[in-house]
Design a protein around this motif. Structure first.
Motif, short mmCIF file in Angstrom:
data_model
loop_
_atom_site.label_atom_id
_atom_site.label_comp_id
_atom_site.label_asym_id
_atom_site.label_seq_id
_atom_site.Cartn_x
_atom_site.Cartn_y
_atom_site.Cartn_z
N TYR A 111 1.96 -14.39 -5.03
CA TYR A 111 1.01 -15.61 -4.81
C TYR A 111 1.21 -16.82 -4.96
CZ TYR A 111 0.13 -16.06 -10.00
OH TYR A 111 0.45 -16.54 -11.31
N CYS A 112 2.48 -17.18 -5.68
CA CYS A 112 2.96 -18.63 -5.71
C CYS A 112 3.75 -19.13 -4.47
CB CYS A 112 4.00 -18.62 -6.73
SG CYS A 112 3.22 -18.70 -8.48
N ILE A 113 4.47 -18.00 -3.63
CA ILE A 113 5.16 -18.28 -2.69
C ILE A 113 4.09 -18.21 -1.57
CG2 ILE A 113 6.85 -17.57 -0.82
CD1 ILE A 113 7.92 -18.71 -3.58
N PHE A 114 3.25 -17.43 -1.68
CA PHE A 114 2.09 -17.72 -0.40
C PHE A 114 1.48 -19.18 -0.46
CE2 PHE A 114 -2.43 -17.94 0.48
CZ PHE A 114 -2.57 -17.40 1.99
N GLY A 115 1.08 -19.57 -1.86
CA GLY A 115 0.70 -21.00 -1.70
C GLY A 115 1.71 -22.03 -1.25
N PHE A 116 2.98 -21.82 -1.72
CA PHE A 116 4.15 -22.70 -1.30
C PHE A 116 4.16 -22.89 0.22
CE2 PHE A 116 6.47 -21.86 -5.60
CZ PHE A 116 5.39 -22.48 -6.07
N VAL A 117 4.17 -21.64 0.86
CA VAL A 117 4.34 -21.50 2.54
C VAL A 117 3.30 -22.05 3.23
CG1 VAL A 117 4.83 -20.06 4.35
CG2 VAL A 117 5.94 -19.70 2.14
N ALA A 118 2.09 -21.61 2.73
CA ALA A 118 0.83 -21.89 3.41
C ALA A 118 0.54 -23.17 3.40
CB ALA A 118 -0.23 -21.30 2.93
N SER A 119 0.85 -23.99 2.46
CA SER A 119 0.30 -25.71 2.34
C SER A 119 1.17 -26.32 3.41
CB SER A 119 0.64 -26.01 0.87
OG SER A 119 0.11 -27.17 0.80
N ALA A 206 11.89 -21.64 6.10
CA ALA A 206 10.77 -20.80 6.30
C ALA A 206 9.62 -21.30 5.62
CB ALA A 206 11.08 -19.23 6.23
N PHE A 207 9.67 -21.74 4.37
CA PHE A 207 9.00 -22.28 3.37
C PHE A 207 8.60 -23.65 3.55
CE2 PHE A 207 9.82 -24.51 -0.92
CZ PHE A 207 8.35 -24.66 -1.12
N LEU A 208 9.54 -24.61 3.65
CA LEU A 208 9.38 -25.90 3.73
C LEU A 208 10.03 -26.87 4.71
CD1 LEU A 208 8.08 -28.39 2.28
CD2 LEU A 208 10.15 -28.46 0.70
N LEU A 209 11.21 -26.63 5.07
CA LEU A 209 12.03 -27.52 6.06
C LEU A 209 11.49 -27.25 7.52
CD1 LEU A 209 15.65 -26.60 4.82
CD2 LEU A 209 14.03 -28.31 3.94
N VAL A 210 11.19 -26.29 8.03
CA VAL A 210 10.81 -26.33 9.50
C VAL A 210 9.44 -27.06 9.48
CG1 VAL A 210 9.86 -24.75 11.34
CG2 VAL A 210 11.98 -24.27 10.11
N PRO A 211 8.41 -26.85 8.82
CA PRO A 211 7.23 -27.42 8.99
C PRO A 211 7.31 -28.98 8.66
CG PRO A 211 6.95 -26.09 7.13
CD PRO A 211 8.27 -25.72 7.72
N LEU A 212 8.11 -29.29 7.71
CA LEU A 212 8.26 -30.72 7.29
C LEU A 212 9.19 -31.50 8.53
CD1 LEU A 212 8.13 -33.13 5.39
CD2 LEU A 212 10.26 -32.15 4.19
#
Length: 391
Positions: A111-119, A206-212
């Motif tokens: 659930y933590c990684i879900f929130g980290f990625v979705a945001s 996948a988590f942060l760098l691409v959307p950022l």
């Protein structure tokens, strides 16, 4: 999943991975978890207020960008609420917590990684729509935004991607596992060279760098085109979403730095990083209130909740009669369905005695049947006649 060991038992030449998983003493953990439980429940409450406020206001939820705003706030709510429950269990019954029950550790990681990625991905999606709006505004074109169904579909796709990334720790064969970070929380972390490479070259993008990177590209493009300078009514909306993005970066950049890059020789540094990440949901919710339609929706929600709560106060209502002008008295009443609602009462339609002039007075009034909004009252007003004749 290896069992974490106390920090006191670590050798002087312990590796970075061993220090990541070493436990502080029980009293320190209890204080840290209690602090996190308070912060997370406050953040979750703020996020829930924004979500419910928007979704219960038909005019506000009909705006597709507000649907994106709900989808943006929801991961913050889920992350904070679930963390609040986990931290409460850890503090109240450590034997049932993440350091002793393997599935609790795996669940928290998911659930933590879900929130980290979705945001960040929802930030990217919202930013894309705002940039489309600015571009259309600059070139005097009609902005055709997504429909409500399309917005829900897009948000669902983001959530599916976030859930997929969150479950990587459960896939056999991947060098990607959830571990107890200093005993405080279970998150993916490197445990050898291969897992470190996978973390920074696969998981982090996948988590942060691409959307950022996507957000930075479209933001720079909008700035170079002068889209903000030519914006009129769209400018305030663009600035609003830019603030949301800045809050995200302001809170998550230090979190990643403190929890994954800075050596965790001091457990309070890691705790500070986690606390800072939990505050992001609270500040994002507060920032949402600067959007006028959202602010009004939340105000109406709180007003309705207050009215509903007062239904349990009994059958009597308190009525305040304000000073009158002419033949009209303004009554502020508490009824079973409204709080502070104001309505006019023509004195020539009233029966009974009128008291001497007074500035303002609170009196009790007997409610009519629950199907009515107006209670039967005995008024106290500023009029001077001794009585009002029968009509």
């Amino acid at each position: 999943m290896p069992t974490p060991i106390p920090q006191a038992l670590l050798s002087d030449n312990a590796t970075r991975y061993e220090r990541f998983r070493a436990l502080p003493n029980e009293n320190t953990l209890h204080i840290m978890w209690t602090g996190w439980a308070i912060v997370t429940f406050v953040s979750a409450s703020a996020s829930a207020l924004i979500i419910v406020g928007i979704m219960t206001a038909p005019a506000v939820r009909s705006n597709v960008l507000n649907i994106y705003l709900v989808a943006l706030v929801f991961p913050d709510f889920l992350f904070s609420f679930c963390c609040g429950i986990t931290c409460t269990i850890n503090a109240a019954a450590p034997q049932l917590g993440i350091n002793h029950v393997p599935w609790m550790c795996e669940l928290q990681s998911v659930y933590c990684i879900f929130g980290f990625v979705a945001s960040p991905w929802m930030n990217a999606l919202s930013g894309y729509e705002v940039c489309r709006l600015l571009h259309a505004n600059k070139w005097a074109r009609t902005y055709v935004g997504p429909t409500i169904k399309m917005a829900i579909r897009n948000a669902a796709l983001v959530y599916l991607w976030a859930m997929f990334v969150a479950t990587w720790t459960l896939i056999p064969g991947l060098p990607h596992r959830a571990y107890h970070l200093i005993g405080l929380a279970c998150l993916p972390a490197g445990y050898d060279t291969t897992s470190e490479i996978f973390f920074w070259l696969v998981f982090a993008p996948a988590f942060l760098l691409v959307p950022l990177a996507f957000i930075l590209v479209i933001s720079v493009r909008a700035w170079k085109e002068g889209a903000l300078q030519h914006a009129s009514r769209a400018r305030s909306l663009a600035v609003f979403y830019m603030r949301i993005l800045m809050v995200f970066l302001l809170f998550w950049a230090p979190t990643v730095l403190l929890m994954y890059i800075v050596p965790l020789h001091e457990v309070w540094v890691g705790w500070a990083g986690g606390t800072w990440s939990h505050l992001q949901g609270l500040f994002s919710a507060l920032l949402c209130l600067t959007k006028k339609d959202v602010q009004e929706a939340v105000r109406q929600l709180l007003h309705a909740v207050h009215a509903r709560a007062c239904c349990f106060c009994g059958a009597d209502a308190q009525v305040r009669v304000l000073p009158t002008l002419g033949e009209v008295g303004v009554v502020e009443a508490v009824t079973q369905r409204s709080i502070g609602s104001k309505f006019s009462v023509h004195l020539d339609n009233l029966h009974g005695q009128i008291s001497p002039p007074q500035e303002m007075l609170s009196i009790s009034a007997t409610m009519l049947a629950s199907t009515t909004e107006i209670p039967t009252v005995v008024l106290v007003t500023t009029h001077t006649p001794a009585s009002i004749p029968e009509p």
